[in-house]
Design an enzyme around this catalytic site. Structure first.
Site, PDB file in Angstrom:
ATOM      1  N   CYS A 102      65.933  62.713  93.091  1.00 47.11           N
ATOM      2  CA  CYS A 102      65.923  61.330  93.497  1.00 47.11           C
ATOM      3  C   CYS A 102      67.262  61.111  94.156  1.00 47.11           C
ATOM      4  CB  CYS A 102      65.816  60.386  92.290  1.00 47.11           C
ATOM      5  SG  CYS A 102      64.279  60.546  91.376  1.00 47.11           S
TER       6      CYS A 102
ATOM      7  N   ARG B 238      65.636  62.891  99.621  1.00 45.01           N
ATOM      8  CA  ARG B 238      65.593  63.353  98.223  1.00 45.01           C
ATOM      9  C   ARG B 238      64.359  62.828  97.489  1.00 45.01           C
ATOM     10  NH1 ARG B 238      70.218  65.511  96.485  1.00 45.01           N
ATOM     11  NH2 ARG B 238      69.581  65.186  94.340  1.00 45.01           N
TER      12      ARG B 238
ATOM     13  N   TRP C 105      61.510  60.133  93.620  1.00 47.37           N
ATOM     14  CA  TRP C 105      60.429  61.115  93.786  1.00 47.37           C
ATOM     15  C   TRP C 105      59.895  61.337  92.369  1.00 47.37           C
ATOM     16  CZ3 TRP C 105      59.431  66.294  92.342  1.00 47.37           C
ATOM     17  CH2 TRP C 105      58.411  66.916  93.062  1.00 47.37           C
TER      18      TRP C 105
ATOM     19  N   ASN D  17      68.868  60.522  88.277  1.00 50.46           N
ATOM     20  CA  ASN D  17      68.262  61.646  88.994  1.00 50.46           C
ATOM     21  C   ASN D  17      68.203  62.815  88.017  1.00 50.46           C
ATOM     22  OD1 ASN D  17      67.549  63.692  90.810  1.00 50.46           O
ATOM     23  ND2 ASN D  17      69.676  63.991  91.441  1.00 50.46           N
ATOM     24  N   GLY D  18      67.032  63.401  87.832  1.00 51.05           N
ATOM     25  CA  GLY D  18      66.923  64.535  86.912  1.00 51.05           C
ATOM     26  C   GLY D  18      65.865  64.265  85.854  1.00 51.05           C
TER      27      GLY D  18
ATOM     28  N   GLU E 110      56.388  82.322 106.984  1.00 44.26           N
ATOM     29  CA  GLU E 110      57.163  81.110 107.230  1.00 44.26           C
ATOM     30  C   GLU E 110      56.443  80.197 108.225  1.00 44.26           C
ATOM     31  OE1 GLU E 110      59.289  79.452 105.928  1.00 44.26           O
ATOM     32  OE2 GLU E 110      60.155  78.172 107.462  1.00 44.26           O
TER      33      GLU E 110
ATOM     34  N   LYS F 161      55.237  76.385 107.346  1.00 41.09           N
ATOM     35  CA  LYS F 161      55.693  75.251 108.152  1.00 41.09           C
ATOM     36  C   LYS F 161      54.508  74.423 108.620  1.00 41.09           C
ATOM     37  CE  LYS F 161      58.914  75.068 107.625  1.00 41.09           C
ATOM     38  NZ  LYS F 161      60.107  75.496 106.960  1.00 41.09           N
TER      39      LYS F 161
ATOM     40  N   GLU G 185      52.857  72.511 105.742  1.00 41.61           N
ATOM     41  CA  GLU G 185      53.761  71.499 105.215  1.00 41.61           C
ATOM     42  C   GLU G 185      53.734  70.186 106.005  1.00 41.61           C
ATOM     43  OE1 GLU G 185      57.625  73.252 105.330  1.00 41.61           O
ATOM     44  OE2 GLU G 185      58.496  71.787 103.974  1.00 41.61           O
TER      45      GLU G 185
ATOM     46  N   HIS H 150      40.685  94.153 104.119  1.00 37.77           N
ATOM     47  CA  HIS H 150      40.419  94.334 102.683  1.00 37.77           C
ATOM     48  C   HIS H 150      39.894  93.042 102.049  1.00 37.77           C
ATOM     49  CE1 HIS H 150      42.005  98.334 102.915  1.00 37.77           C
ATOM     50  NE2 HIS H 150      43.039  97.859 103.596  1.00 37.77           N
TER      51      HIS H 150
ATOM     52  N   LYS I  73      62.926  66.784  99.810  1.00 41.88           N
ATOM     53  CA  LYS I  73      63.843  67.768 100.375  1.00 41.88           C
ATOM     54  C   LYS I  73      64.489  68.650  99.315  1.00 41.88           C
ATOM     55  CE  LYS I  73      66.167  69.681 103.696  1.00 41.88           C
ATOM     56  NZ  LYS I  73      65.425  70.655 104.488  1.00 41.88           N
TER      57      LYS I  73
HETATM   58  C1  F6R Z   1      60.064  74.200 103.325  1.00 44.13           C
HETATM   59  C2  F6R Z   1      61.229  73.989 102.477  1.00 44.13           C
HETATM   60  C3  F6R Z   1      61.159  74.427 101.067  1.00 44.13           C
HETATM   61  C4  F6R Z   1      62.536  74.882 100.583  1.00 44.13           C
HETATM   62  C5  F6R Z   1      62.505  75.151  99.080  1.00 44.13           C
HETATM   63  C6  F6R Z   1      63.851  75.659  98.585  1.00 44.13           C
HETATM   64  O1  F6R Z   1      60.313  73.813 104.642  1.00 44.13           O
HETATM   65  O2  F6R Z   1      62.216  73.446 102.903  1.00 44.13           O
HETATM   66  O3  F6R Z   1      60.211  75.419 100.878  1.00 44.13           O
HETATM   67  O4  F6R Z   1      62.916  76.018 101.294  1.00 44.13           O
HETATM   68  O5  F6R Z   1      62.173  73.983  98.396  1.00 44.13           O
HETATM   69  O6  F6R Z   1      64.847  74.733  98.831  1.00 44.13           O
HETATM   70  P1  F6R Z   1      66.364  75.149  98.813  1.00 44.13           P
HETATM   71  O7  F6R Z   1      66.580  76.091  99.958  1.00 44.13           O
HETATM   72  O8  F6R Z   1      67.136  73.881  98.957  1.00 44.13           O
HETATM   73  O9  F6R Z   1      66.619  75.839  97.510  1.00 44.13           O
END
Ligand code: F6R
Length: 609
Positions: free
Chosen positions: A2, A27, A74, A100-101, A482, A486, A489, A505, A604
């Protein structure tokens, strides 16, 4: 997971809280709220939904006052709703808390408080904190917070206000990030530096187990036990505009275009002037310690994990040390074999990801040396690791990681070369050759970014499909993973990434007429095999969008269309081939009208396990 912001000073706190929260929406953004001490006492306004909802509520009925706390949420405990939003208060409404937490023992504490007569209104763990502080308050808010914190288990950062001492703001940090901004006649708290950067560049970074008392005239730092701490101010030298969109429609697009600079900055002084050696003073291992490494574990989540998959190939090839790459949330629970000869590399953009941090601690507990690859100086991961390789990508705001991922790749290339040159597993001429190619990457990224039209057109076409495949072999497979993440997401289109040779397979059964297959074929050694796999999907009716290295002519004979990236060293291809895939997901999301920077259900920084 958060965002917290707090202010005490002479200005109208509501405005500062809202502006700060805007910088922290990455966040979490399912609800938001503020508490301000006004002429009528402590007043709280909060609401479910984006910050804009709260802002319009406050526009209709502002809260006037010079001290306040704010929060963007969040959800963890309890669904997003007005009542579950922070700040929370106690039954007397004299205390107000943002958090937060997670408080792990909140149920036991709640039961105890209910027995004492406290009445709870929300489903959150945070509400317990405000009741707990109220129950132990004896005229001194600092002491009450200290006392309450001794009862709480978990990871948290807090901002606390009480109507009884309306000039004081109390901040606490235990395993969740919190910084203090120091101004003139005003002081601030924030989960992250951008929240307060508009007002001050002077910052204290709180460590775990520390707290602060803020008034408009000063900041007192202390441990949770009440021992005073003296600390130098950290001066933030990056500009606020680097944390803003800089004219782009979205943070994600800006961050995609930031990549040439992020590559240059991450390589920076790590390539010596002659261009023939990697220098990494931040890795403080002696040559003997490097020689003692028997195996490497790379641990990360999501996109950072995908960077770790590239890191595995790079380190194995350059340093000839066996590497395993693990998803952090799995690592801890599979009883990994960690010895003092294991080098553990944790990769985390934010440096605050709970799973990654827990894995780091597990590795340290077992005697491994830990190297962190992170984008946030002063983050938890950076502070707990033995060595820290910072990726100089600058703040990444869009939820979908782009420049942090590619900077992690650069960090792996540098570290792999550094290990190889130290161990003598690669020739000096090879190091020079790869470094020369690396230094050309930023320009080559610029070249890709100057021809986005074709990718945009493909993106607008694929959005009509419900399913999609990405295929590749070797490093192309790591990039395919990746690219697929993306796309899922931010466009919400389902896709799967497959090792191209694995399709037959089982997955080949899913290939039907017209299904788009994005086939990466940048690896010369594997090219012919990949082409055979492309033929397999073509034969089942797939439309194949191929990605190759410019100058290669065979792919066009099997694929429906081909996008080429500039020529580079085979090992470095992921640092270029991922760029069109990032753009593909961006334009697909845009075409579907989604919120590119804040995709649904995601945040994030993931500070819960
Ligand atoms: C996807 C993305 C997430 C982060 C993951 C780890 O675009 O950003 O998959 O890579 O949550 O986050 P960090 O790198 O901050 O540990």
């Amino acid at each position: 997971m958060c965002g917290i912001v707090g202010y005490v000073g002479k200005r109208n706190s509501q405005e500062i809280l809202i502006e700060g929260l805007k910088k922290l929406e990455y966040r979490g953004y399912d609800s938001a709220g503020v508490a301000v001490y006004t002429n009528e006492g402590l007043q709280i306004k909060k609401s479910k939904g984006r910050l804009a909802v709260l802002e319009s509520k406050l526009g209709e009925a502002p809260l006037a006052g010079h001290i306040g706390i704010g929060h963007t949420r969040w959800a963890t405990h309890g669904k997003p709703s007005d009542v579950n939003s922070h700040p929370h208060t106690d039954n007397s409404s004299k205390f107000s808390v943002v958090h937060n937490g997670i408080i792990e023992n909140y149920i036991a504490l709640k039961e105890e408080l209910i027995e004492q007569g406290h009445v709870f209104v929300s489903e959150t763990d945070t509400e317990v904190i405000s009741h707990l502080i109220a129950s132990v308050y004896e005229g001194d808010i600092v002491k009450a917070v200290q006392k309450a914190v001794t009862r709480m288990r978990g990871a948290f950062a807090l901002g606390v206000l009480t109507e009884y001492e309306p000039e004081k703001l109390v901040a606490v940090r235990l395993s969740s990030p919190l910084i203090i901004g120091v101004g003139e006649g005003e002081n601030f708290i924030g989960s992250d530096i951008p929240a307060i950067l508009e007002y001050t560049r002077n910052v204290y970074i709180l460590n775990d187990g520390e707290m602060a008392l803020l008034t408009k005239d000063g900041v007192t730092l202390m441990t949770l036990e009440g021992n005073f701490i003296s600390r130098e101010i950290f001066r933030v030298d990056w500009d606020i505009v680097t944390a803003e969109k800089a004219g782009f429609d979205h943070f994600m697009l800006k961050e995609i275009y930031d990549q040439p600079k992020a590559y240059r900055d991450t390589m920076g002084a790590r390539i010596d002037e002659s261009g023939s050696k990697v220098v990494m003073p931040e890795v403080r291992m002696t040559e003997q310690q490097i020689r003692n490494i028997r195996n490497v574990h790379i641990i990360a989540c999501g996109t950072a994990y995908h960077a770790g998959l590239v890191g595995k190939s790079v380190i194995e090839k350059l340093a000839r040390i066996p590497v395993e790459t693990d998803v952090a949330s799995e690592y801890r629970y599979r009883s990994p074999i960690i010895t003092p000869e294991t080098l553990v590399i944790v990769v985390s953009q934010s440096g605050e990801t709970a799973d990654t941090l827990a894995a780091l601690r597990e590795a340290k507990k077992n005697g491994a040396r830990v190297v962190a690859v992170t984008n946030v100086v002063g983050s938890s991961v950076a502070r707990e690791a033995d060595d820290v390789i910072v990726t100089w990508a600058g703040p990444e705001i869009a939820v979908a990681s782009t420049k942090a991922y590619t900077s992690q790749l650069i960090a792996f290339y540098l570290f792999g070369l550094y290990l190889g040159q130290t161990l003598g597993t690669i020739e000096p001429s090879y190091v020079s050759e790869v470094l020369a190619e690396m230094q050309q990457l930023p320009e080559k990224v610029e070249q890709i970014l100057s021809q986005t039209g074709a990718i945009k057109e493909i993106a607008e076409r694929i959005v009509a499909h419900k399913n999609l495949f990405f295929i590749g072999r070797g490093l192309d497979y790591a990039v395919a993973l990746e690219g697929s993440l993306k796309l899922k997401e931010i466009s919400y289109i389902h896709s799967e990434a497959y090792a191209a040779g694995e399709l037959k397979h089982g997955t080949l059964a899913l290939i039907e007429d017209d299904i788009p297959v994005i086939a990466l074929a940048t690896q010369e050694d594997l090219f012919e095999k990949t082409v055979s796999n492309i033929k397999e999907v073509k034969a089942r009716g797939a439309q194949v969008i191929g990605l190759n290295i410019e100058g290669e002519t065979e792919l066009a004979k099997v694929a429906d269309e081909v996008f080429s990236i500039p020529h580079t060293h085979q090992l470095l291809a992921p640092a270029l081939s991922v760029i069109p895939l990032q753009l593909l997901s961006y334009y697909a999301s845009l075409a579907l009208g989604h919120d590119v920077d804040k995709p649904r259900n995601l945040a994030k920084s993931v500070t819960v396990e």
